[in-house]
Design a protein around this motif. Structure first.
Motif, PDB file in Angstrom:
ATOM      1  N   VAL A 166       0.861  -1.175   0.000  1.00 28.65           N
ATOM      2  CA  VAL A 166       0.000   0.000   0.000  1.00 28.65           C
ATOM      3  C   VAL A 166       0.907   1.237   0.000  1.00 28.65           C
ATOM      4  CG1 VAL A 166      -0.213   0.030   2.522  1.00 28.65           C
ATOM      5  CG2 VAL A 166      -1.956   1.126   1.135  1.00 28.65           C
ATOM      6  N   PHE A 167       0.539   2.235  -0.787  1.00 33.79           N
ATOM      7  CA  PHE A 167       1.280   3.491  -0.838  1.00 33.79           C
ATOM      8  C   PHE A 167       0.697   4.421   0.214  1.00 33.79           C
ATOM      9  CE2 PHE A 167       1.670   7.882  -2.403  1.00 33.79           C
ATOM     10  CZ  PHE A 167       3.058   7.971  -2.474  1.00 33.79           C
ATOM     11  N   TYR A 168       1.563   5.027   1.030  1.00 37.38           N
ATOM     12  CA  TYR A 168       1.089   5.970   2.034  1.00 37.38           C
ATOM     13  C   TYR A 168       1.795   7.311   1.872  1.00 37.38           C
ATOM     14  CZ  TYR A 168       5.431   5.164   4.539  1.00 37.38           C
ATOM     15  OH  TYR A 168       6.755   5.081   4.869  1.00 37.38           O
ATOM     16  N   ARG A 169       1.103   8.355   2.307  1.00 41.34           N
ATOM     17  CA  ARG A 169       1.667   9.700   2.280  1.00 41.34           C
ATOM     18  C   ARG A 169       1.141  10.431   3.496  1.00 41.34           C
ATOM     19  NH1 ARG A 169       0.682  14.790  -1.190  1.00 41.34           N
ATOM     20  NH2 ARG A 169      -1.429  13.990  -1.301  1.00 41.34           N
ATOM     21  N   ILE A 170       2.034  11.068   4.243  1.00 49.61           N
ATOM     22  CA  ILE A 170       1.636  11.854   5.404  1.00 49.61           C
ATOM     23  C   ILE A 170       1.767  13.320   5.032  1.00 49.61           C
ATOM     24  CG2 ILE A 170       2.144  12.419   7.803  1.00 49.61           C
ATOM     25  CD1 ILE A 170       3.203   9.568   8.063  1.00 49.61           C
ATOM     26  N   VAL A 171       0.686  14.067   5.242  1.00 49.02           N
ATOM     27  CA  VAL A 171       0.654  15.479   4.879  1.00 49.02           C
ATOM     28  C   VAL A 171       0.278  16.320   6.098  1.00 49.02           C
ATOM     29  CG1 VAL A 171       0.119  15.047   2.458  1.00 49.02           C
ATOM     30  CG2 VAL A 171      -1.738  15.330   4.074  1.00 49.02           C
ATOM     31  N   ASP A 172       0.712  17.597   6.090  1.00 44.74           N
ATOM     32  CA  ASP A 172       0.342  18.516   7.161  1.00 44.74           C
ATOM     33  C   ASP A 172      -0.927  19.274   6.786  1.00 44.74           C
ATOM     34  OD1 ASP A 172       1.239  20.322   5.279  1.00 44.74           O
ATOM     35  OD2 ASP A 172       3.006  20.952   6.419  1.00 44.74           O
ATOM     36  N   ASP A 173      -1.242  20.341   7.531  1.00 45.08           N
ATOM     37  CA  ASP A 173      -2.457  21.130   7.278  1.00 45.08           C
ATOM     38  C   ASP A 173      -2.521  21.697   5.864  1.00 45.08           C
ATOM     39  OD1 ASP A 173      -3.787  20.839   9.671  1.00 45.08           O
ATOM     40  OD2 ASP A 173      -2.790  22.543  10.619  1.00 45.08           O
ATOM     41  N   ASP A 174      -1.369  22.075   5.313  1.00 48.74           N
ATOM     42  CA  ASP A 174      -1.308  22.685   3.982  1.00 48.74           C
ATOM     43  C   ASP A 174      -1.106  21.654   2.873  1.00 48.74           C
ATOM     44  OD1 ASP A 174      -1.529  25.206   5.214  1.00 48.74           O
ATOM     45  OD2 ASP A 174       0.647  25.266   5.545  1.00 48.74           O
ATOM     46  N   TYR A 175      -1.232  20.383   3.193  1.00 43.64           N
ATOM     47  CA  TYR A 175      -1.028  19.269   2.284  1.00 43.64           C
ATOM     48  C   TYR A 175       0.405  19.204   1.744  1.00 43.64           C
ATOM     49  CZ  TYR A 175      -5.650  17.335   2.457  1.00 43.64           C
ATOM     50  OH  TYR A 175      -6.790  16.699   2.890  1.00 43.64           O
ATOM     51  N   ASN A 176       1.380  19.687   2.544  1.00 44.19           N
ATOM     52  CA  ASN A 176       2.792  19.481   2.232  1.00 44.19           C
ATOM     53  C   ASN A 176       3.164  18.079   2.685  1.00 44.19           C
ATOM     54  OD1 ASN A 176       3.137  22.167   1.339  1.00 44.19           O
ATOM     55  ND2 ASN A 176       3.358  22.837   3.468  1.00 44.19           N
ATOM     56  N   THR A 177       3.866  17.336   1.844  1.00 39.79           N
ATOM     57  CA  THR A 177       4.232  15.966   2.173  1.00 39.79           C
ATOM     58  C   THR A 177       5.328  15.942   3.230  1.00 39.79           C
ATOM     59  OG1 THR A 177       3.645  15.219  -0.041  1.00 39.79           O
ATOM     60  CG2 THR A 177       5.082  13.782   1.239  1.00 39.79           C
TER      61      THR A 177
ATOM     62  N   THR B  69       2.628  22.755  14.771  1.00 41.10           N
ATOM     63  CA  THR B  69       1.398  22.304  15.420  1.00 41.10           C
ATOM     64  C   THR B  69       0.276  22.269  14.383  1.00 41.10           C
ATOM     65  OG1 THR B  69       2.072  23.259  17.524  1.00 41.10           O
ATOM     66  CG2 THR B  69      -0.273  22.850  17.226  1.00 41.10           C
ATOM     67  N   GLY B  70      -0.513  21.211  14.403  1.00 43.92           N
ATOM     68  CA  GLY B  70      -1.633  21.111  13.474  1.00 43.92           C
ATOM     69  C   GLY B  70      -2.058  19.678  13.242  1.00 43.92           C
ATOM     70  N   VAL B  71      -2.958  19.509  12.292  1.00 42.51           N
ATOM     71  CA  VAL B  71      -3.479  18.184  11.947  1.00 42.51           C
ATOM     72  C   VAL B  71      -2.593  17.559  10.875  1.00 42.51           C
ATOM     73  CG1 VAL B  71      -5.439  16.918  10.989  1.00 42.51           C
ATOM     74  CG2 VAL B  71      -5.835  18.846  12.525  1.00 42.51           C
ATOM     75  N   TYR B  72      -2.131  16.350  11.148  1.00 41.50           N
ATOM     76  CA  TYR B  72      -1.367  15.578  10.178  1.00 41.50           C
ATOM     77  C   TYR B  72      -2.239  14.410   9.725  1.00 41.50           C
ATOM     78  CZ  TYR B  72       2.858  18.216  11.100  1.00 41.50           C
ATOM     79  OH  TYR B  72       3.793  19.226  11.179  1.00 41.50           O
TER      80      TYR B  72
END
Length: 163
Positions: free
Chosen positions: A68-79, A99-102
């Protein structure tokens, strides 16, 4: 019972390891079971504090060689992190810079419908450093006491000229 430096070092190691386990077990985490078809995506998110260390655990119960391919992004959708989980269970860590939603976004690479168990969580890196420090001091004391005991240790050798 006489309290020696050796016993104190073992006690510090046990206290530090127990404290580390307790802090880690009380950390926040999100868990979700996803059922995805080929190239289908799903996501799970969580709030993190600055300078924390996050982790994600991806389990594939009926693993058959396709990942499975995964990608973790921050609030601004930066990888922040990305990769392919190609084992039955994969655990990876990532640094939280702000600080924020990942959010972790999973995309299935399997040919047929596949179930994934995804856990996204915090390690409480700032709090866990205290019991880890206690464990480290206990380890240093253990090394020191072991060195002091072995420093004066002599092995009796038989005389070489015995006939």
């Amino acid at each position: 019972m006489k309290l020696t430096l050796f016993k104190i070092s073992l006690l510090l190691i046990v206290i530090g390891a127990s404290g580390t386990g307790i802090v880690f077990s009380e950390a926040e985490r999100s868990f979700q079971i996803m059922s995805l078809k080929q190239t289908e995506s799903d996501e799970i998110g969580m709030y993190f504090e600055i300078d924390d260390i996050g982790y994600h655990k991806i389990s594939i119960p009926e693993y058959d060689g396709e990942g499975v391919f995964y990608r973790i992004v921050d609030d601004d959708y930066n990888t922040v992190d990305k990769g392919i989980a190609e084992t039955k269970m994969s655990i990876r860590y990532f640094d939280v810079k702000e600080t924020g939603v990942y959010t972790i976004i999973l995309t299935s690479l399997a040919q047929e419908n596949m179930n994934y168990e995804v856990e996204l969580g915090s390690t409480n890196a700032l709090i866990i450093s205290i019991p880890a420090g206690v464990m480290f001091v206990g380890g240093l004391l253990l090394l020191f006491t072991s060195y002091m005991k072995l420093k004066n240790y002599r092995i009796a050798q038989p005389d070489e000229k015995i006939k």
